[in-house]
Design a protein around this motif. Structure first.
Motif, PDB file in Angstrom:
ATOM      1  N   MET A   3       0.750  -1.047   0.125  1.00  0.00           N
ATOM      2  CA  MET A   3       0.011  -0.032   0.058  1.00  0.00           C
ATOM      3  C   MET A   3       0.915   1.354  -0.173  1.00  0.00           C
ATOM      4  N   ALA A   4       0.258   2.557  -0.003  1.00  0.00           N
ATOM      5  CA  ALA A   4       0.943   3.608  -0.351  1.00  0.00           C
ATOM      6  C   ALA A   4       1.472   4.391   1.187  1.00  0.00           C
ATOM      7  N   THR A   5       2.469   5.164   0.860  1.00  0.00           N
ATOM      8  CA  THR A   5       2.627   5.994   2.298  1.00  0.00           C
ATOM      9  C   THR A   5       1.924   7.222   2.140  1.00  0.00           C
ATOM     10  N   ILE A   6       1.054   7.914   2.880  1.00  0.00           N
ATOM     11  CA  ILE A   6       0.386   9.208   2.461  1.00  0.00           C
ATOM     12  C   ILE A   6       0.796   9.922   3.786  1.00  0.00           C
ATOM     13  N   LEU A   7       0.778  11.346   3.539  1.00  0.00           N
ATOM     14  CA  LEU A   7       1.362  12.380   4.205  1.00  0.00           C
ATOM     15  C   LEU A   7       0.085  13.110   4.203  1.00  0.00           C
ATOM     16  N   VAL A   8      -0.382  13.247   5.804  1.00  0.00           N
ATOM     17  CA  VAL A   8      -1.607  14.167   5.790  1.00  0.00           C
ATOM     18  C   VAL A   8      -1.324  15.597   6.800  1.00  0.00           C
ATOM     19  N   ILE A   9      -1.602  16.695   6.120  1.00  0.00           N
ATOM     20  CA  ILE A   9      -1.061  18.004   6.762  1.00  0.00           C
ATOM     21  C   ILE A   9      -2.405  18.582   6.860  1.00  0.00           C
ATOM     22  N   ASP A  10      -2.616  18.866   8.188  1.00  0.00           N
ATOM     23  CA  ASP A  10      -3.801  19.521   8.694  1.00  0.00           C
ATOM     24  C   ASP A  10      -3.523  20.329   9.994  1.00  0.00           C
ATOM     25  N   ASP A  11      -3.984  21.518  10.367  1.00  0.00           N
ATOM     26  CA  ASP A  11      -3.802  21.925  11.689  1.00  0.00           C
ATOM     27  C   ASP A  11      -4.823  21.505  12.632  1.00  0.00           C
ATOM     28  N   GLU A  12      -5.800  20.783  12.156  1.00  0.00           N
ATOM     29  CA  GLU A  12      -6.942  20.563  13.050  1.00  0.00           C
ATOM     30  C   GLU A  12      -6.540  19.097  13.508  1.00  0.00           C
ATOM     31  N   PRO A  13      -6.381  18.782  14.834  1.00  0.00           N
ATOM     32  CA  PRO A  13      -6.225  17.664  15.242  1.00  0.00           C
ATOM     33  C   PRO A  13      -7.148  16.487  14.909  1.00  0.00           C
TER      34      PRO A  13
END
Length: 77
Positions: free
Chosen positions: A1-11
């Protein structure tokens, strides 16, 4: 499967997206802002990034431009 980076300031959003993607078998990296996200991108080289537009320290559109400069082949949502 893929490695995915999630960037968001809301926990809550980071946690929810991470949980969904991990349930689907992906490795998920999370970052609370674009600066931390760019560091994670350089260190771990994810296949895909999910990027919020409104972020502290560096806006999402500026982060997108920097991501594409560093890794033009990486897809960003």
């Amino acid at each position: 499967m893929a490695t995915i980076l999630v960037i968001d300031d809301e926990p809550g959003i980071r946690s929810t997206v991470r949980d969904i993607l991990e349930d689907e078998g992906h490795e998920v990296l999370v970052a609370e802002d674009a600066v931390v996200g760019l560091e994670a991108m350089d260190a771990r080289r994810p296949d895909l990034a999910v990027l919020d537009v409104w972020l502290p320290r560096m806006g999402g559109l500026d982060a997108l431009a920097e991501m594409k400069r560093r890794r033009p082949e990486m897809e960003v949502l």
